[in-house]
Design a protein around this motif. Structure first.
Motif, PDB file in Angstrom:
ATOM      1  N   GLN A 123      87.649 117.756   6.938  1.00 26.29           N
ATOM      2  CA  GLN A 123      88.311 116.974   5.888  1.00 26.29           C
ATOM      3  C   GLN A 123      88.874 115.655   6.433  1.00 26.29           C
ATOM      4  OE1 GLN A 123      88.937 120.387   6.303  1.00 26.29           O
ATOM      5  NE2 GLN A 123      87.441 120.820   4.704  1.00 26.29           N
ATOM      6  N   ILE A 124      88.805 115.446   7.727  1.00 25.51           N
ATOM      7  CA  ILE A 124      89.303 114.212   8.333  1.00 25.51           C
ATOM      8  C   ILE A 124      88.106 113.410   8.862  1.00 25.51           C
ATOM      9  CG2 ILE A 124      90.795 113.251  10.139  1.00 25.51           C
ATOM     10  CD1 ILE A 124      92.626 115.693   9.755  1.00 25.51           C
ATOM     11  N   THR A 125      87.690 113.654  10.079  1.00 27.35           N
ATOM     12  CA  THR A 125      86.551 112.920  10.633  1.00 27.35           C
ATOM     13  C   THR A 125      85.257 113.252   9.891  1.00 27.35           C
ATOM     14  OG1 THR A 125      87.653 112.953  12.791  1.00 27.35           O
ATOM     15  CG2 THR A 125      85.313 112.388  12.761  1.00 27.35           C
ATOM     16  N   GLY A 126      85.120 114.500   9.444  1.00 31.44           N
ATOM     17  CA  GLY A 126      83.938 114.878   8.674  1.00 31.44           C
ATOM     18  C   GLY A 126      83.812 114.084   7.392  1.00 31.44           C
ATOM     19  N   TYR A 127      84.936 113.901   6.697  1.00 26.26           N
ATOM     20  CA  TYR A 127      84.924 113.107   5.465  1.00 26.26           C
ATOM     21  C   TYR A 127      84.565 111.657   5.771  1.00 26.26           C
ATOM     22  CZ  TYR A 127      86.454 110.925   1.108  1.00 26.26           C
ATOM     23  OH  TYR A 127      86.499 110.203  -0.062  1.00 26.26           O
ATOM     24  N   LEU A 128      85.153 111.114   6.837  1.00 28.13           N
ATOM     25  CA  LEU A 128      84.849 109.736   7.231  1.00 28.13           C
ATOM     26  C   LEU A 128      83.347 109.571   7.493  1.00 28.13           C
ATOM     27  CD1 LEU A 128      84.462 107.693   9.906  1.00 28.13           C
ATOM     28  CD2 LEU A 128      85.827 106.915   7.979  1.00 28.13           C
ATOM     29  N   CYS A 129      82.762 110.531   8.190  1.00 31.49           N
ATOM     30  CA  CYS A 129      81.331 110.442   8.494  1.00 31.49           C
ATOM     31  C   CYS A 129      80.478 110.587   7.237  1.00 31.49           C
ATOM     32  CB  CYS A 129      80.956 111.514   9.522  1.00 31.49           C
ATOM     33  SG  CYS A 129      81.634 111.220  11.179  1.00 31.49           S
ATOM     34  N   GLN A 130      80.902 111.413   6.302  1.00 30.62           N
ATOM     35  CA  GLN A 130      80.178 111.533   5.034  1.00 30.62           C
ATOM     36  C   GLN A 130      80.170 110.205   4.280  1.00 30.62           C
ATOM     37  OE1 GLN A 130      81.986 114.689   2.806  1.00 30.62           O
ATOM     38  NE2 GLN A 130      81.308 116.297   4.209  1.00 30.62           N
ATOM     39  N   GLN A 131      81.324 109.557   4.240  1.00 27.31           N
ATOM     40  CA  GLN A 131      81.401 108.269   3.552  1.00 27.31           C
ATOM     41  C   GLN A 131      80.562 107.216   4.272  1.00 27.31           C
ATOM     42  OE1 GLN A 131      82.914 108.097   0.477  1.00 27.31           O
ATOM     43  NE2 GLN A 131      82.922 110.282   0.960  1.00 27.31           N
ATOM     44  N   ALA A 132      80.549 107.267   5.594  1.00 26.37           N
ATOM     45  CA  ALA A 132      79.727 106.327   6.357  1.00 26.37           C
ATOM     46  C   ALA A 132      78.246 106.528   6.037  1.00 26.37           C
ATOM     47  CB  ALA A 132      79.975 106.520   7.851  1.00 26.37           C
ATOM     48  N   ASP A 133      77.811 107.788   5.976  1.00 23.78           N
ATOM     49  CA  ASP A 133      76.418 108.069   5.644  1.00 23.78           C
ATOM     50  C   ASP A 133      76.081 107.558   4.242  1.00 23.78           C
ATOM     51  OD1 ASP A 133      76.101 109.269   8.086  1.00 23.78           O
ATOM     52  OD2 ASP A 133      76.312 111.316   7.340  1.00 23.78           O
ATOM     53  N   ARG A 134      77.016 107.757   3.303  1.00 21.69           N
ATOM     54  CA  ARG A 134      76.791 107.309   1.929  1.00 21.69           C
ATOM     55  C   ARG A 134      76.641 105.798   1.863  1.00 21.69           C
ATOM     56  NH1 ARG A 134      80.042 105.446  -2.120  1.00 21.69           N
ATOM     57  NH2 ARG A 134      81.923 105.694  -0.850  1.00 21.69           N
ATOM     58  N   LEU A 135      77.364 105.094   2.732  1.00 24.06           N
ATOM     59  CA  LEU A 135      77.359 103.634   2.734  1.00 24.06           C
ATOM     60  C   LEU A 135      76.371 103.051   3.748  1.00 24.06           C
ATOM     61  CD1 LEU A 135      81.241 103.275   2.549  1.00 24.06           C
ATOM     62  CD2 LEU A 135      79.640 102.624   0.737  1.00 24.06           C
TER      63      LEU A 135
END
Length: 302
Positions: A267-279
């Protein structure tokens, strides 16, 4: 007014005190009968703040109690949000007020999808507290708490929160504050867990400083692409200031890893990486940190 609190950890117990002192009735919803048995009769919670002790009494319940829930504060670990709320969902009403006071991101959207038409707020706090025993709480700081609605036609504050004697900042732009907390957590928590060190020790080694700097730059890149302005100064400057100010602290992620518990890395770094992949943004440092914490986590807990 009756507030139910899911998650009787340090923050949940701290808000039980804040709400009680504001004249609210409070119930702590404990995981099961075994958890309930760890509490003294009468739900006595002892609090020490600025070396001044006092105590309150909370009602204690398990999820299968039949009392309707009109006002709910969720202070569980982020990864427990959906399962914890689902366990009490039959007790909720269409007009139930729900406040999420947690680390991390992603669970807010998941809960909205699961519950549909609810009145939902998100909050983030810098308040500090720790539990000496199950019912003995030490309040280190009341910090600052930002709160804002996540659903339409929802007031700035939940019922009764205007009476809380804490630095409380309502606003409509809660996403920015959630991202700011996420950014600081991304910069500090995984590194302390990987290096098994206090927050301040991140600033005592040039290699750790460089790793934090690179992680921060990636986080800033993703936040900017998502339309979020983090801080007036570079994130690496703010993160270093926080690490210095909390230098003797062990991050919650490090404590989870040390005790063989599931961490909130997804929910921290994992979420950040998900958003990076989306963008379509490359974040190799944060991906490496994510994989490093996953490797240290209990098998199968993601």
């Amino acid at each position: 007014m009756h507030w139910h609190i899911l998650g009787a950890g340090a923050i949940g117990c701290l808000w039980a005190d804040f709400l009680t002192q504001a004249g609210q009735k409070v119930s702590l919803i404990l995981r099961d009968q075994a958890s309930l048995a760890q509490w003294p009769a009468g739900g006595r919670l002892e609090i020490t703040e600025a070396e001044q002790p006092h105590h309150i009494h909370c009602q204690l319940e398990t999820p299968d109690a039949e009392v309707p829930i009109r006002h709910l504060l969720v202070a569980t670990k982020a990864y427990d949000t959906l399962s914890a709320v689902e366990a009490i969902q039959p007790r909720l009403h269409d007009d139930t007020e729900i406040v999420l006071l947690q680390n991390g991101m992603g669970q807010q959207e998941q809960l909205l999808e699961r519950l549909g038409n609810v009145r939902l707020w998100a909050a983030t706090t810098t308040a500090g507290a720790w539990l000496e025993t199950r019912n003995k709480l030490h309040c280190v700081s009341r910090g600052d708490t930002h709160i804002g609605p996540l659903t339409d036609n929802t007031s700035a504050l939940p019922s009764g929160w205007d009476r809380l004697d804490i630095p409380l900042h309502p606003g409509s732009d809660i996403q920015t504050h959630l991202w700011r907390k996420l950014a600081i957590n991304c910069a500090i928590n995984p590194l302390t867990a990987l290096f098994d060190c206090r927050n301040g020790a991140l600033l005592e080694d040039s290699g750790r400083i460089e790793l934090m700097r690179n992680a921060c730059r990636e986080v800033e890149h993703v936040a900017t692409a998502a339309g979020i302005e983090l801080f007036p100064e570079p994130l690496e400057v703010r993160a270093a200031a926080v690490a210095r100010a909390t230098g003797e602290n062990f991050s919650s992620m490090l404590q989870d890893i040390r005790h063989g518990r599931r961490s909130e890395i997804e929910q921290i770094t994992g979420y950040l990486c998900q958003q990076a992949d989306r963008l379509n943004i490359e974040v190799p440092v944060n991906h490496s940190l994510l994989q490093g914490i996953r490797a240290l986590s209990p098998t199968g807990q993601r």
